[in-house]
Motif scaffolding. Sequence first.
Motif, short mmCIF file in Angstrom:
data_model
loop_
_atom_site.label_atom_id
_atom_site.label_comp_id
_atom_site.label_asym_id
_atom_site.label_seq_id
_atom_site.Cartn_x
_atom_site.Cartn_y
_atom_site.Cartn_z
N SER A 25 6.69 19.64 18.36
CA SER A 25 8.01 19.18 18.77
C SER A 25 9.11 20.03 18.15
N SER A 154 8.21 13.28 18.44
CA SER A 154 8.20 13.68 19.84
C SER A 154 9.48 13.28 20.56
N LEU A 155 10.13 12.24 20.09
CA LEU A 155 11.37 11.78 20.70
C LEU A 155 12.55 12.70 20.37
N PHE A 156 12.70 13.04 19.09
CA PHE A 156 13.95 13.65 18.64
C PHE A 156 13.85 15.14 18.28
N PRO A 183 17.16 11.73 23.91
CA PRO A 183 15.93 11.42 24.65
C PRO A 183 16.12 10.54 25.87
N VAL A 207 16.83 4.71 24.75
CA VAL A 207 16.22 5.17 23.50
C VAL A 207 15.75 3.99 22.66
N GLU A 210 12.62 2.76 24.19
CA GLU A 210 11.50 3.65 23.85
C GLU A 210 10.99 3.38 22.44
N VAL A 232 6.28 10.81 25.97
CA VAL A 232 7.58 10.89 25.31
C VAL A 232 7.93 12.33 25.00
N SER A 236 11.19 14.19 26.53
CA SER A 236 12.21 14.73 25.64
C SER A 236 12.36 16.24 25.81
N THR A 237 11.26 16.93 26.07
CA THR A 237 11.34 18.38 26.28
C THR A 237 12.14 18.70 27.54
N THR A 239 14.36 16.79 28.99
CA THR A 239 15.75 16.40 28.76
C THR A 239 16.46 17.41 27.88
N SER A 240 15.75 17.95 26.89
CA SER A 240 16.35 18.94 26.00
C SER A 240 16.74 20.20 26.76
#
Length: 249
Positions: A25, A154-156, A183, A207, A210, A232, A236-237, A239-240
């Motif tokens: 991550s 994995s979220l942040f 996320p 979030v 989640e 997740v 998140s990937t 969304t990033s």
Amino acid sequence: MQSERALGVIRLRRLPLFTILTGASLTIGLLVPTVFEWTKQESARSRHPEMEFAALVAMLTSLSIAVVIWIRNRPDTCPPDRDEHGTANRIQFGIRHVLIATTLVAMTLAVAPIFDELTAVLYWFLVEVLVVISVWTCFQSAAVRSRMGAILASLFLPFAWIIPCSKPFGHASGLLSALAFGPGLLPAALARRGNIGESTWIAMLFVMLEMGVAIWLARRGGKLALIYTFLVLCLSTLTSFGLHALYRM
């Protein structure tokens, strides 16, 4: 059949998932600006040597630690874990949980007059919830800590590129707050049909949802928790990358 299942559980437990997913991550989060520019022409690309070097160090370090943990966790040293055999740990609410919830609500109401918008109040509440969950995770069993830590990473951590791009390290202002609700931006944007500006509060609620599901699955264990962690990370990937595209516009 039962012996094969038990052997599969032991092999799964030998995997240092927290170390692997944390490293993956963080590596993804640091490489987002570089990967984003792969589709551009060479002359239009910007180099990010510090972030690329940090991503390389994070990847090699996590892999090295994971190998050491894998070797040390021999099958004969892995005692059976109760919640890995289908017996789910139930979350029991007591007086301390009520006190924690009351404290969070009181703190939110106390700082509410400082903010002009409900979104800002909700953001403060989200930060409080994240801090409480992080502290709660530290006092759980090793298995729950590993699962919950992997999910939080994995979220942040795929949004790690925000830190070097924000002040005082970078030139962006106000982007750092997106670390908390980042996320949930993609599901919120889909719910609002692409209107990011008015979907921040939905992202915060998503979030928190989640993290609530993460607590339940971290205590329950099993393959469902592992599948949720990978989902997740993928969400998140994506969304990033989308947030970085908006940042570059």
